[in-house]
Design a protein around this motif. Structure first.
Motif, PDB file in Angstrom:
ATOM      1  N   GLN A  74      38.856   4.885  17.252  1.00 19.96           N
ATOM      2  CA  GLN A  74      38.924   6.351  17.319  1.00 19.96           C
ATOM      3  C   GLN A  74      38.801   6.844  18.760  1.00 19.96           C
ATOM      4  O   GLN A  74      39.553   7.725  19.209  1.00 19.96           O
ATOM      5  N   GLN A  75      37.866   6.260  19.494  1.00 22.52           N
ATOM      6  CA  GLN A  75      37.683   6.669  20.880  1.00 22.52           C
ATOM      7  C   GLN A  75      38.834   6.180  21.760  1.00 22.52           C
ATOM      8  O   GLN A  75      39.214   6.847  22.720  1.00 22.52           O
ATOM      9  N   GLY A  76      39.402   5.012  21.407  1.00 25.27           N
ATOM     10  CA  GLY A  76      40.500   4.476  22.206  1.00 25.27           C
ATOM     11  C   GLY A  76      41.790   5.241  22.039  1.00 25.27           C
ATOM     12  O   GLY A  76      42.671   5.177  22.912  1.00 25.27           O
ATOM     13  N   MET A  77      41.952   5.980  20.918  1.00 25.50           N
ATOM     14  CA  MET A  77      43.189   6.726  20.686  1.00 25.50           C
ATOM     15  C   MET A  77      43.400   7.810  21.745  1.00 25.50           C
ATOM     16  O   MET A  77      44.534   8.135  22.105  1.00 25.50           O
ATOM     17  N   GLU A  78      42.313   8.390  22.241  1.00 27.80           N
ATOM     18  CA  GLU A  78      42.457   9.419  23.269  1.00 27.80           C
ATOM     19  C   GLU A  78      43.052   8.824  24.539  1.00 27.80           C
ATOM     20  O   GLU A  78      43.980   9.391  25.130  1.00 27.80           O
ATOM     21  N   GLN A  79      42.545   7.668  24.987  1.00 30.97           N
ATOM     22  CA  GLN A  79      43.090   7.039  26.181  1.00 30.97           C
ATOM     23  C   GLN A  79      44.512   6.563  25.939  1.00 30.97           C
ATOM     24  O   GLN A  79      45.376   6.677  26.820  1.00 30.97           O
ATOM     25  N   LEU A  80      44.780   6.034  24.746  1.00 28.40           N
ATOM     26  CA  LEU A  80      46.134   5.571  24.439  1.00 28.40           C
ATOM     27  C   LEU A  80      47.134   6.708  24.528  1.00 28.40           C
ATOM     28  O   LEU A  80      48.218   6.560  25.108  1.00 28.40           O
ATOM     29  N   ASN A  81      46.803   7.865  23.970  1.00 32.59           N
ATOM     30  CA  ASN A  81      47.732   8.988  23.993  1.00 32.59           C
ATOM     31  C   ASN A  81      47.909   9.533  25.399  1.00 32.59           C
ATOM     32  O   ASN A  81      48.994  10.002  25.762  1.00 32.59           O
ATOM     33  N   THR A  82      46.844   9.433  26.214  1.00 31.04           N
ATOM     34  CA  THR A  82      47.001   9.812  27.622  1.00 31.04           C
ATOM     35  C   THR A  82      48.009   8.885  28.298  1.00 31.04           C
ATOM     36  O   THR A  82      48.880   9.340  29.068  1.00 31.04           O
ATOM     37  N   ASP A  83      47.914   7.586  28.023  1.00 31.03           N
ATOM     38  CA  ASP A  83      48.846   6.613  28.599  1.00 31.03           C
ATOM     39  C   ASP A  83      50.266   6.839  28.080  1.00 31.03           C
ATOM     40  O   ASP A  83      51.241   6.725  28.840  1.00 31.03           O
ATOM     41  N   LEU A  84      50.405   7.172  26.788  1.00 35.09           N
ATOM     42  CA  LEU A  84      51.729   7.413  26.207  1.00 35.09           C
ATOM     43  C   LEU A  84      52.379   8.645  26.827  1.00 35.09           C
ATOM     44  O   LEU A  84      53.590   8.665  27.106  1.00 35.09           O
ATOM     45  N   GLU A  85      51.572   9.664  27.023  1.00 32.62           N
ATOM     46  CA  GLU A  85      52.106  10.890  27.636  1.00 32.62           C
ATOM     47  C   GLU A  85      52.592  10.601  29.048  1.00 32.62           C
ATOM     48  O   GLU A  85      53.621  11.130  29.491  1.00 32.62           O
ATOM     49  N   LYS A  93      47.217  12.872   2.992  1.00 29.27           N
ATOM     50  CA  LYS A  93      47.669  12.606   4.354  1.00 29.27           C
ATOM     51  C   LYS A  93      47.761  13.865   5.221  1.00 29.27           C
ATOM     52  O   LYS A  93      47.576  13.799   6.436  1.00 29.27           O
ATOM     53  N   GLU A  94      48.028  14.994   4.550  1.00 29.48           N
ATOM     54  CA  GLU A  94      48.174  16.227   5.332  1.00 29.48           C
ATOM     55  C   GLU A  94      46.835  16.725   5.883  1.00 29.48           C
ATOM     56  O   GLU A  94      46.778  17.555   6.798  1.00 29.48           O
ATOM     57  N   ARG A  95      45.734  16.233   5.311  1.00 28.43           N
ATOM     58  CA  ARG A  95      44.403  16.664   5.760  1.00 28.43           C
ATOM     59  C   ARG A  95      43.973  15.759   6.918  1.00 28.43           C
ATOM     60  O   ARG A  95      43.084  14.936   6.818  1.00 28.43           O
ATOM     61  N   HIS A  96      44.612  15.932   8.011  1.00 24.61           N
ATOM     62  CA  HIS A  96      44.431  15.038   9.162  1.00 24.61           C
ATOM     63  C   HIS A  96      44.554  15.888  10.416  1.00 24.61           C
ATOM     64  O   HIS A  96      45.670  16.306  10.792  1.00 24.61           O
ATOM     65  N   ASP A  97      43.447  16.160  11.079  1.00 21.66           N
ATOM     66  CA  ASP A  97      43.460  17.073  12.217  1.00 21.66           C
ATOM     67  C   ASP A  97      42.976  16.422  13.518  1.00 21.66           C
ATOM     68  O   ASP A  97      42.606  17.128  14.456  1.00 21.66           O
ATOM     69  N   ASN A  98      42.939  15.139  13.586  1.00 22.82           N
ATOM     70  CA  ASN A  98      42.539  14.458  14.822  1.00 22.82           C
ATOM     71  C   ASN A  98      43.407  13.222  15.030  1.00 22.82           C
ATOM     72  O   ASN A  98      44.310  12.948  14.225  1.00 22.82           O
ATOM     73  N   LEU A  99      43.182  12.518  16.152  1.00 22.20           N
ATOM     74  CA  LEU A  99      44.012  11.355  16.476  1.00 22.20           C
ATOM     75  C   LEU A  99      43.720  10.157  15.582  1.00 22.20           C
ATOM     76  O   LEU A  99      44.580   9.288  15.397  1.00 22.20           O
ATOM     77  N   CYS A 100      42.519  10.046  15.063  1.00 28.73           N
ATOM     78  CA  CYS A 100      42.161   8.895  14.206  1.00 28.73           C
ATOM     79  C   CYS A 100      41.248   9.382  13.098  1.00 28.73           C
ATOM     80  O   CYS A 100      40.057   9.634  13.313  1.00 28.73           O
ATOM     81  N   ARG A 101      41.807   9.539  11.901  1.00 28.64           N
ATOM     82  CA  ARG A 101      41.010   9.951  10.752  1.00 28.64           C
ATOM     83  C   ARG A 101      40.405   8.711  10.103  1.00 28.64           C
ATOM     84  O   ARG A 101      41.112   7.748   9.826  1.00 28.64           O
ATOM     85  N   ILE A 102      39.083   8.770   9.865  1.00 24.64           N
ATOM     86  CA  ILE A 102      38.382   7.626   9.265  1.00 24.64           C
ATOM     87  C   ILE A 102      37.724   8.087   7.972  1.00 24.64           C
ATOM     88  O   ILE A 102      36.787   8.902   7.997  1.00 24.64           O
ATOM     89  N   LEU A 103      38.215   7.585   6.839  1.00 21.55           N
ATOM     90  CA  LEU A 103      37.601   7.886   5.545  1.00 21.55           C
ATOM     91  C   LEU A 103      36.835   6.649   5.073  1.00 21.55           C
ATOM     92  O   LEU A 103      37.370   5.535   5.065  1.00 21.55           O
ATOM     93  N   ILE A 104      35.596   6.910   4.660  1.00 23.04           N
ATOM     94  CA  ILE A 104      34.692   5.808   4.285  1.00 23.04           C
ATOM     95  C   ILE A 104      34.120   6.088   2.906  1.00 23.04           C
ATOM     96  O   ILE A 104      33.725   7.227   2.594  1.00 23.04           O
ATOM     97  N   ARG A 115      33.023   8.570  -4.032  1.00 21.16           N
ATOM     98  CA  ARG A 115      32.394   9.514  -3.114  1.00 21.16           C
ATOM     99  C   ARG A 115      32.873   9.153  -1.721  1.00 21.16           C
ATOM    100  O   ARG A 115      32.721   8.021  -1.269  1.00 21.16           O
ATOM    101  N   ILE A 116      33.447  10.147  -1.026  1.00 17.05           N
ATOM    102  CA  ILE A 116      34.153   9.868   0.225  1.00 17.05           C
ATOM    103  C   ILE A 116      33.531  10.659   1.357  1.00 17.05           C
ATOM    104  O   ILE A 116      33.173  11.839   1.215  1.00 17.05           O
ATOM    105  N   TRP A 117      33.467   9.989   2.512  1.00 16.35           N
ATOM    106  CA  TRP A 117      32.974  10.610   3.737  1.00 16.35           C
ATOM    107  C   TRP A 117      33.995  10.375   4.843  1.00 16.35           C
ATOM    108  O   TRP A 117      34.626   9.327   4.922  1.00 16.35           O
ATOM    109  N   GLU A 118      34.121  11.396   5.683  1.00 15.79           N
ATOM    110  CA  GLU A 118      34.949  11.235   6.864  1.00 15.79           C
ATOM    111  C   GLU A 118      34.032  11.080   8.070  1.00 15.79           C
ATOM    112  O   GLU A 118      33.136  11.896   8.287  1.00 15.79           O
ATOM    113  N   LEU A 119      34.284  10.026   8.835  1.00  7.05           N
ATOM    114  CA  LEU A 119      33.528   9.813  10.060  1.00  7.05           C
ATOM    115  C   LEU A 119      34.268  10.524  11.192  1.00  7.05           C
ATOM    116  O   LEU A 119      35.354  10.117  11.602  1.00  7.05           O
ATOM    117  N   ARG A 120      33.652  11.598  11.700  1.00  7.48           N
ATOM    118  CA  ARG A 120      34.312  12.443  12.701  1.00  7.48           C
ATOM    119  C   ARG A 120      34.052  11.961  14.128  1.00  7.48           C
ATOM    120  O   ARG A 120      34.764  12.353  15.042  1.00  7.48           O
TER     121      ARG A 120
END
Length: 639
Positions: free
Chosen positions: A510-521, A570-581, A622-627
């Motif tokens: 999740q944290q690496g996605m921010e750097q990856l997208n910076t590199d992609l841009e 799938k549409e309920r996704h507002d960040n670079l890496c959605r984690i459902l647990i 029972r589902i949790w999203e790790l933000r």
């Protein structure tokens, strides 16, 4: 229970390997190579062993030296020998052995020896059976003794033929005849022939011998320190230089000691002597040692000073060495430890066998037992090494590059319990599964060439895969634009530990996605976002497929649930890496908090999605999203 074809093949391979080792051992024994090694070791340890001095024995040697030959010539005149024998008798010598052949007279007074032996009952003449050399003519039977020596194949005198039973009265050895004249009775010879001490005589495979001609009563000959018997020359005897008290009550042996006469023999002590004067031992000194050993045996006729192991004990020892070395190298893991134990066994045996001869005067078979340890232990190591190579190839074929080096090493150390017939056996395991998928993959793929699209995906996987393998996870498969990772199969950290490792992986991705997208841009590539679904529970894990195609399969409801969490809404996704647990995984994480009190777990930011039904499952999850994770000073947050 009948053997399967695989078991029969394994047994045949095992028997073939050890059968070859046994044949090599048998061939070495028959070639006499091992006996030669045994005899060399015997000589060296005998050379090292402190030998008693011959000065303590009631034996004197009258040697014919090089100086005597210069003075009196050679052969020595009979009259000189007669004069010497008469002087010894007057000085109180109990018995006299003439270790010179006199079947024919020498000099003008050739009858003097014949007359002396008939009037002097303490005088013994030698004869030789092997070379058919007669004693002094007219010598009484009770004053004759044969001086034949038993010489081993390598030309060394180590054994003494003490007596040969079943012969007429004439065939008595020189030492035995001298002892009987000294004691006035032949009781010892009768005891031998009656079987007293029968277990102490050499047999064909005693000690380190193989197929020895052990006819008669033979024993290993104990030697006094070479050159230590009381010694005078013939000239000293004839000139009266020998004090009477020095020879009174002793047995005198007269024989040649001059090197030019070549009545010299190799013995164990002389083989390792650096001094040229001690390189060989005169025959008369060997007879002195034979007589000394016989005197000691007179006190204990049932015992030999140097004992040898019997063939039954030797065979049992060799069999034990073969079995224990094979067992050590076949069973002890890792292979390196088995090798070290084998070397320790060999070293311990060599030390024990050497000390037995050096200190206890017990000669054990050393070389064949040592070779048995090496051959059978080496066979075990070679088998283990070959099997390890096959197993390594099997592990690589089954798991490829889907695990970290640390996990691969752990798998390797446990391969014998995990692998069966080149496969991972099916087992039910508690695991945590991560499923991932790429958001809007179809849309992105329409705008990129196949090569560019694959490069785009691989840049994402370059972040994800190390995060998985560095924490003990296994990338079980790639699913086109995603992956399936498993923690806890084939091996793991326990249910709670595997759940924690999966959560740490998810956070790193999740944290690496921010750097990856910076590199992609920066390179003008489209941004990337992924979804992760994480669930914990039991699965069935093992190798699936056939010999042409095998893979490590993880199947069960746990896998399905992780896949459903990833694809949920799938549409309920507002960040670079959605984690459902799932609740099951979070409960395991709470157990890990209680067990380890890791502070970072308390800072996780959670969003409660509530209980939801997922496709293919009757009961809701029972589902949790790790933000994400809060700064170090913050507490865990539930949104």
């Amino acid at each position: 229970m009948p053997f399967s074809r695989k078991q029969a093949k394994a047994a045949a391979t095992l028997m073939a390997g050890y059968g070859i080792a046994a044949l090599i051992l048998w061939g070495l024994e028959k070639s006499r190579i091992l006996q030669s090694i045994n005899l060399l070791v015997y000589d060296y340890i005998t050379h090292l062993s402190p030998a008693p001095s011959g000065q303590t024995k009631p034996i004197v040697i009258i040697g014919i030296s090089e100086g005597d030959i210069k003075t009196y010539g050679w052969p020595i005149d009979d009259s000189l020998l007669c004069a010497g024998i008469d002087r010894l008798s007057k000085d109180g010598v109990k018995a006299i052995g003439l270790d010179l052949y006199r079947d024919k007279g020498i000099g003008a007074q050739q009858n003097c020896l014949r007359e002396t032996i008939q009037r002097n009952p303490t005088f013994v003449s030698i004869f030789n059976v092997a070379d058919a050399i007669d004693p002094i003519p007219g010598a009484p039977i009770a004053q004759q003794g044969y001086n034949d020596l038993v010489i081993d194949e390598d030309g060394v005198v180590r054994r003494d033929l003490v007596h040969v039973g079943g012969q007429d009265e004439r065939f008595v050895t020189l030492p035995m005849r001298l002892l009987e004249i000294t004691t006035g009775q032949n009781q010892l010879r009768k005891q031998f022939e009656a079987g007293i001490g029968k277990d102490s005589w050499l047999s064909s495979d005693s000690g380190g011998y193989y197929g020895l001609d052990a006819a008669g009563f033979q024993q290993m000959l104990p030697f006094a320190k070479p050159g230590s018997y009381r010694f005078w020359t013939l000239k000293q005897l004839l000139s009266g230089e020998i004090p009477s008290q020095s020879v009174r009550g002793t047995v005198a042996l007269i024989g040649s000691t001059a090197p030019s006469l070549r009545d010299l023999f190799q013995v164990p002590h002389t083989r390792f002597q650096k001094s040229a004067s001690l390189a060989l031992m005169p025959g008369v000194e060997i007879h002195a040692n034979r007589l000394a050993a016989l005197m000691e045996r007179q006190a204990k006729p049932q015992e030999s000073k140097i004992r040898t192991s019997h063939v039954e004990f030797t065979n049992a020892l060799i069999l034990f060495a073969a079995l224990i070395s094979a067992l050590v190298t076949e069973r002890i893991s890792p292979i390196r430890r088995g090798l070290l134990l084998l070397m320790l066994l060999i070293g311990s045996w060599l030390v024990a066998g050497s000390l037995a001869l050096l200190l206890l005067h017990v000669w054990l078979e050393l070389s064949e037992t040592t070779v048995a340890l090496l051959l059978f232990g080496g066979t075990g190591l070679l088998r283990r090494g070959a099997l390890a190579q096959v197993q390594r190839q099997q592990v690589e074929r089954l798991l490829g590059q889907t695990t970290s080096p640390a996990v691969a090493e752990q798998l390797w150390s446990q391969r014998e319990t995990l692998l069966s017939d080149g496969r991972f056996e099916g087992r039910q395991l508690p695991v945590t599964v991560i499923f991932s998928d790429t958001r809007n993959f179809t849309t992105v793929s329409e705008g990129l060439s196949p090569a560019a699209l694959l490069n785009w995906l691989n840049r994402c996987m370059a972040y994800c895969v190390p995060a998985i393998t560095n924490r003990g996870g296994m990338v079980n498969k790639f699913t086109g634009d995603g992956f399936m990772a498993v923690y806890g199969a084939p091996i793991g950290l326990g249910a709670a530990g595997d759940a924690r490792a999966a959560l740490q992986t998810a956070l790193e991705i999740q944290q690496g996605m921010e750097q990856l997208n910076t590199d992609l841009e920066a390179t003008g590539d489209p941004p990337i976002a992924i979804r992760l679904g994480i669930h914990s529970g039991p699965v069935l894990a093992g190798s699936m497929g056939c010999s042409e195609r095998l893979e490590y399969a993880v199947i069960g409801d746990t896998v399905n649930c992780a896949s459903r969490l990833e694809s949920l809404e799938k549409e309920r996704h507002d960040n670079l890496c959605r984690i459902l647990i799932s609740e099951e995984t979070r409960n395991l994480l709470d157990q890990e908090v209680a067990a380890t009190d890791e502070e970072w777990i308390r800072r996780l930011i959670w969003m409660d999605w509530g209980s939801m039904k997922v496709k293919g499952r009757e009961e809701p999850l029972r589902i949790w999203e790790l933000r994400g994770i809060a700064p170090a000073t913050a507490e865990a947050t539930q949104l």
